[in-house]
Scaffold this motif. Structure first.
Motif, PDB file in Angstrom:
ATOM      1  N   ALA A 336      60.991  51.405  39.433  1.00  0.00           N
ATOM      2  CA  ALA A 336      60.024  51.470  40.528  1.00  0.00           C
ATOM      3  C   ALA A 336      58.655  51.793  39.964  1.00  0.00           C
ATOM      4  O   ALA A 336      58.479  52.830  39.310  1.00  0.00           O
ATOM      5  CB  ALA A 336      60.449  52.533  41.539  1.00  0.00           C
ATOM      6  N   ILE A 337      57.694  50.915  40.193  1.00  0.00           N
ATOM      7  CA  ILE A 337      56.309  51.139  39.764  1.00  0.00           C
ATOM      8  C   ILE A 337      55.524  51.616  40.978  1.00  0.00           C
ATOM      9  O   ILE A 337      55.353  50.866  41.949  1.00  0.00           O
ATOM     10  CB  ILE A 337      55.672  49.843  39.209  1.00  0.00           C
ATOM     11  N   LEU A 338      55.072  52.856  40.946  1.00  0.00           N
ATOM     12  CA  LEU A 338      54.290  53.400  42.054  1.00  0.00           C
ATOM     13  C   LEU A 338      52.813  53.398  41.668  1.00  0.00           C
ATOM     14  O   LEU A 338      52.364  54.189  40.838  1.00  0.00           O
ATOM     15  CB  LEU A 338      54.754  54.825  42.396  1.00  0.00           C
ATOM     16  N   GLY A 339      52.100  52.468  42.252  1.00  0.00           N
ATOM     17  CA  GLY A 339      50.665  52.352  42.003  1.00  0.00           C
ATOM     18  C   GLY A 339      50.345  51.223  41.059  1.00  0.00           C
ATOM     19  O   GLY A 339      50.877  51.151  39.943  1.00  0.00           O
ATOM     20  N   PHE A 340      49.483  50.311  41.521  1.00  0.00           N
ATOM     21  CA  PHE A 340      49.074  49.180  40.666  1.00  0.00           C
ATOM     22  C   PHE A 340      47.559  49.115  40.508  1.00  0.00           C
ATOM     23  O   PHE A 340      47.065  48.552  39.546  1.00  0.00           O
ATOM     24  CB  PHE A 340      49.607  47.871  41.241  1.00  0.00           C
ATOM     25  N   ALA A 341      46.807  49.685  41.447  1.00  0.00           N
ATOM     26  CA  ALA A 341      45.346  49.741  41.303  1.00  0.00           C
ATOM     27  C   ALA A 341      44.992  50.596  40.097  1.00  0.00           C
ATOM     28  O   ALA A 341      45.756  51.483  39.691  1.00  0.00           O
ATOM     29  CB  ALA A 341      44.717  50.330  42.562  1.00  0.00           C
ATOM     30  N   PHE A 342      43.825  50.370  39.518  1.00  0.00           N
ATOM     31  CA  PHE A 342      43.489  51.097  38.293  1.00  0.00           C
ATOM     32  C   PHE A 342      43.210  52.573  38.556  1.00  0.00           C
ATOM     33  O   PHE A 342      43.279  53.401  37.647  1.00  0.00           O
ATOM     34  CB  PHE A 342      42.308  50.430  37.561  1.00  0.00           C
ATOM     35  N   LYS A 343      42.938  52.932  39.810  1.00  0.00           N
ATOM     36  CA  LYS A 343      42.782  54.324  40.200  1.00  0.00           C
ATOM     37  C   LYS A 343      43.008  54.412  41.701  1.00  0.00           C
ATOM     38  O   LYS A 343      43.091  53.393  42.388  1.00  0.00           O
ATOM     39  CB  LYS A 343      41.391  54.867  39.832  1.00  0.00           C
ATOM     40  N   ALA A 344      43.111  55.631  42.206  1.00  0.00           N
ATOM     41  CA  ALA A 344      43.339  55.816  43.635  1.00  0.00           C
ATOM     42  C   ALA A 344      42.102  55.451  44.449  1.00  0.00           C
ATOM     43  O   ALA A 344      40.978  55.434  43.939  1.00  0.00           O
ATOM     44  CB  ALA A 344      43.740  57.258  43.918  1.00  0.00           C
ATOM     45  N   ASP A 345      42.320  55.161  45.723  1.00  0.00           N
ATOM     46  CA  ASP A 345      41.258  54.890  46.693  1.00  0.00           C
ATOM     47  C   ASP A 345      40.462  53.633  46.397  1.00  0.00           C
ATOM     48  O   ASP A 345      39.265  53.546  46.691  1.00  0.00           O
ATOM     49  CB  ASP A 345      40.313  56.096  46.820  1.00  0.00           C
ATOM     50  N   THR A 346      41.108  52.659  45.783  1.00  0.00           N
ATOM     51  CA  THR A 346      40.499  51.345  45.600  1.00  0.00           C
ATOM     52  C   THR A 346      41.612  50.315  45.539  1.00  0.00           C
ATOM     53  O   THR A 346      42.751  50.640  45.216  1.00  0.00           O
ATOM     54  CB  THR A 346      39.652  51.276  44.303  1.00  0.00           C
ATOM     55  N   ASN A 347      41.273  49.070  45.880  1.00  0.00           N
ATOM     56  CA  ASN A 347      42.240  47.982  45.707  1.00  0.00           C
ATOM     57  C   ASN A 347      41.929  47.145  44.473  1.00  0.00           C
ATOM     58  O   ASN A 347      42.466  46.057  44.295  1.00  0.00           O
ATOM     59  CB  ASN A 347      42.283  47.089  46.951  1.00  0.00           C
ATOM     60  N   ASP A 348      41.075  47.672  43.602  1.00  0.00           N
ATOM     61  CA  ASP A 348      40.666  46.960  42.397  1.00  0.00           C
ATOM     62  C   ASP A 348      41.731  47.127  41.313  1.00  0.00           C
ATOM     63  O   ASP A 348      42.144  48.246  41.001  1.00  0.00           O
ATOM     64  CB  ASP A 348      39.327  47.516  41.902  1.00  0.00           C
ATOM     65  N   THR A 349      42.175  46.041  40.734  1.00  0.00           N
ATOM     66  CA  THR A 349      43.190  46.094  39.675  1.00  0.00           C
ATOM     67  C   THR A 349      42.644  45.654  38.322  1.00  0.00           C
ATOM     68  O   THR A 349      43.416  45.557  37.354  1.00  0.00           O
ATOM     69  CB  THR A 349      44.387  45.193  40.024  1.00  0.00           C
ATOM     70  N   ARG A 350      41.369  45.406  38.221  1.00  0.00           N
ATOM     71  CA  ARG A 350      40.821  44.905  36.969  1.00  0.00           C
ATOM     72  C   ARG A 350      41.075  45.890  35.822  1.00  0.00           C
ATOM     73  O   ARG A 350      40.697  47.044  35.888  1.00  0.00           O
ATOM     74  CB  ARG A 350      39.326  44.604  37.116  1.00  0.00           C
ATOM     75  N   GLU A 351      41.714  45.412  34.773  1.00  0.00           N
ATOM     76  CA  GLU A 351      42.068  46.202  33.585  1.00  0.00           C
ATOM     77  C   GLU A 351      42.921  47.426  33.935  1.00  0.00           C
ATOM     78  O   GLU A 351      42.923  48.423  33.204  1.00  0.00           O
ATOM     79  CB  GLU A 351      40.799  46.653  32.827  1.00  0.00           C
ATOM     80  N   ALA A 352      43.660  47.369  35.038  1.00  0.00           N
ATOM     81  CA  ALA A 352      44.496  48.500  35.438  1.00  0.00           C
ATOM     82  C   ALA A 352      45.569  48.765  34.385  1.00  0.00           C
ATOM     83  O   ALA A 352      46.194  47.828  33.881  1.00  0.00           O
ATOM     84  CB  ALA A 352      45.155  48.221  36.788  1.00  0.00           C
ATOM     85  N   PRO A 353      45.810  50.035  34.040  1.00  0.00           N
ATOM     86  CA  PRO A 353      46.883  50.350  33.081  1.00  0.00           C
ATOM     87  C   PRO A 353      48.232  49.793  33.509  1.00  0.00           C
ATOM     88  O   PRO A 353      49.056  49.429  32.664  1.00  0.00           O
ATOM     89  CB  PRO A 353      46.891  51.880  33.060  1.00  0.00           C
ATOM     90  N   ALA A 354      48.467  49.715  34.825  1.00  0.00           N
ATOM     91  CA  ALA A 354      49.748  49.210  35.319  1.00  0.00           C
ATOM     92  C   ALA A 354      50.006  47.775  34.865  1.00  0.00           C
ATOM     93  O   ALA A 354      51.168  47.374  34.732  1.00  0.00           O
ATOM     94  CB  ALA A 354      49.785  49.291  36.844  1.00  0.00           C
ATOM     95  N   ILE A 355      48.957  47.015  34.631  1.00  0.00           N
ATOM     96  CA  ILE A 355      49.148  45.614  34.226  1.00  0.00           C
ATOM     97  C   ILE A 355      49.808  45.543  32.856  1.00  0.00           C
ATOM     98  O   ILE A 355      50.845  44.892  32.673  1.00  0.00           O
ATOM     99  CB  ILE A 355      47.812  44.858  34.222  1.00  0.00           C
ATOM    100  N   ARG A 356      49.233  46.229  31.880  1.00  0.00           N
ATOM    101  CA  ARG A 356      49.775  46.154  30.519  1.00  0.00           C
ATOM    102  C   ARG A 356      51.163  46.799  30.443  1.00  0.00           C
ATOM    103  O   ARG A 356      52.066  46.274  29.788  1.00  0.00           O
ATOM    104  CB  ARG A 356      48.810  46.817  29.533  1.00  0.00           C
ATOM    105  N   ILE A 357      51.343  47.934  31.118  1.00  0.00           N
ATOM    106  CA  ILE A 357      52.634  48.611  31.087  1.00  0.00           C
ATOM    107  C   ILE A 357      53.704  47.742  31.752  1.00  0.00           C
ATOM    108  O   ILE A 357      54.818  47.596  31.239  1.00  0.00           O
ATOM    109  CB  ILE A 357      52.522  49.989  31.773  1.00  0.00           C
ATOM    110  N   SER A 358      53.371  47.143  32.889  1.00  0.00           N
ATOM    111  CA  SER A 358      54.328  46.275  33.584  1.00  0.00           C
ATOM    112  C   SER A 358      54.669  45.050  32.754  1.00  0.00           C
ATOM    113  O   SER A 358      55.842  44.631  32.679  1.00  0.00           O
ATOM    114  CB  SER A 358      53.772  45.852  34.943  1.00  0.00           C
ATOM    115  N   ARG A 359      53.669  44.458  32.108  1.00  0.00           N
ATOM    116  CA  ARG A 359      53.945  43.284  31.275  1.00  0.00           C
ATOM    117  C   ARG A 359      54.881  43.638  30.126  1.00  0.00           C
ATOM    118  O   ARG A 359      55.787  42.868  29.786  1.00  0.00           O
ATOM    119  CB  ARG A 359      52.638  42.713  30.729  1.00  0.00           C
TER     120      ARG A 359
END
Length: 478
Positions: A336-359
């Motif tokens: 279970a991945i909780l959180g994909f935005a790069f930080k809280a209170d935004t819907n921005d995912t650009r360069e989000a850590p979750a991207i590299r970790i999920s990949r």
């Protein structure tokens, strides 16, 4: 020169909120935000303020007060430029992916296109303001394009003339409205004192004059890159210490508190985690690296490049650690991945850590159930470069679970995400994740089960009392 009409080219994360606050605080100034993306403009004009294309706390209220009064969103770029006294350029400046400077230099094609469009459509005297994050001396290119379009002296009653200013943004996503309404500083760089004063007068309607800093163009452009580089450096620094803490028995939170009380250091940006993300930090540091190499400063370039390398290493380190703790394999396992935005209170995912970790985990064959309260599934698909699947409602995984091929899907709730999961990874510090019922969640998971808290947002004792094994970044006690 009194500014009555402002045009902003670019209705994204910077242009939209910035112009909304200017319109809100300057009711006598007409503000038009333009963009060629008609879907984005339609979203800004949507009657439902909850459907704005940018999620930012407080933004809906600001837009609601000003939109239709003196704040407008349009696709008529030329018309808005022609009527404007001042034009902000707030378009994307991504890192180049090919050609000279690929991987480091900024791609300025959209900035140049804007400058040429302003040169073609402007009337009278127009102040052009760089709002996008740009490499040093970009203003020189903009000035050259605009000067080539100026009317010669004595040509017409109101000749076309231009001046260029640099006014970089210093916004943190999640607190952008607060940063705009009560900024630490407003930086204006330029060579024409009258134009500087014109822009200062706009901000001066709500910002104290001692917070409006005036510099030359080149200092202003470099200040933006340097500010982001220094902030990112602190994050990489504390994350390097976090890894050492895990190996020595120290707690990075205690170390951060100890050094943060030193007035020369301060406590901000000392929270260890999965690394920095967002549209600016990595891009701006790589831009700085490119400039240093261009000007013959390889040692300086290597220093700043190491900040980015450490950030990437931290994200790979976390994904490797998950695999190691789960008996050396995550193939076919539900995470279970909780959180994909790069930080809280935004819907921005650009360069989000979750991207590299999920990949990384998908490459290992993991089955990921991803939950984020604001990020759309379509955005996750684009970031992971992989379409989502539909899990079996009985098994909670997919038919290809043991084939070694990773897959992912979105979960509508945290409970859905953790059902049957071997582990939970908290990758964004949403407030929602700070107040979870771990006893209930633990009963939904497959045992033995782990919680990997990369954001240090949950209580260790509560998780462990629920029978789950707990790991958090920088905690040597584990």
């Amino acid at each position: 020169m009194t500014i009555r009409r402002i045009c902003c080219i670019g209705a994204g994360y910077v242009g939209g909120p910035t112009m909304a606050v200017i319109a809100d605080r300057c009711p006598d100034v007409q503000v038009i935000v333009v963009d060629l993306n008609d879907q984005r403009i339609a979203a800004w004009n949507d009657a439902d303020l909850g459907r704005l294309p940018v999620y930012e706390p407080g933004l809906d209220a600001v837009v609601g007060r000003a939109r239709g009064r003196n704040l407008f969103f349009s696709t008529d770029v030329d018309g808005a430029i022609g009527e404007a006294d001042m034009v902000f350029i707030s378009v994307n400046t991504p890192t180049k992916v090919k050609g000279l400077g690929a991987g480091q230099a900024s791609d300025l094609r959209w900035v140049e296109a804007c400058a040429r469009q302003v040169a073609k459509a402007a009337t009278g005297h127009t102040i052009v303001v760089e709002k996008s994050t740009l490499p040093v001396r970009t203003a020189e290119a903009i000035k050259t394009i605009l000067e080539a379009a100026q009317d010669p002296p004595g040509n017409g009653d109101v000749p076309r003339t231009f001046s260029v200013l640099s006014n970089p943004e210093f916004l943190a996503e999640g607190t952008a409205i607060r940063d705009l309404e009560t900024p630490d500083r407003v930086l204006i760089g330029g060579e024409d004192e009258r134009s500087i004063q014109s822009l200062a007068a706009v901000y001066g309607q709500w910002v104290p004059d001692d917070r409006i800093l005036r510099t030359n163009l080149w200092s202003s452009e470099l200040s933006k890159l340097t500010a982001n580089a220094f902030l990112a450096q602190r994050i990489s620094s504390i994350n390097s210490v976090a890894a050492l803490c895990e190996s020595t028995g120290a707690d990075v939170r205690e170390v951060a508190r100890a050094i943060g009380t030193d007035s020369r250091i301060g406590p901000k940006f000392l929270q260890s985690g999965p690394g920095f993300g967002g549209s600016c930090f990595q891009k701006d540091i790589l831009n700085l690296v490119y400039l240093c190499r261009h000007f013959g400063l390889p040692e300086v370039a290597d220093y700043w490049e190491s900040v980015v390398h450490l950030n990437t290493w931290q994200q790979h380190r976390i994904s490797r650690l998950v695999v190691q703790r789960l008996f050396g394999t995550v193939t076919g396992k539900r995470l279970a991945i909780l959180g994909f935005a790069f930080k809280a209170d935004t819907n921005d995912t650009r360069e989000a850590p979750a991207i590299r970790i999920s990949r990384d985990l998908l490459e290992e064959g993991a089955q990921l159930a991803i939950h984020d309260p604001k990020v759309e599934p379509s955005q996750i698909s684009r970031d992971l470069r992989l379409e989502s699947v539909v899990p079996d409602p009985e098994t909670g995984t997919t038919s290809q679970a043991l084939s070694g091929q990773g897959s992912w899907w979105t979960a509508g709730s945290v409970e859905q995400a953790v059902a049957g999961a071997d582990a939970v990874l908290i990758l964004t510090e949403w407030t929602l994740y700070r107040h979870l019922d771990w006893k209930d969640l633990a009963q939904r998971m497959r045992r033995p089960a782990w919680v990997f808290d990369a954001r240090s947002v949950v209580d260790r004792a509560e998780v462990q009392s629920a029978g789950l094994t707990y790991w958090r970044v920088g905690d040597g006690a584990q």
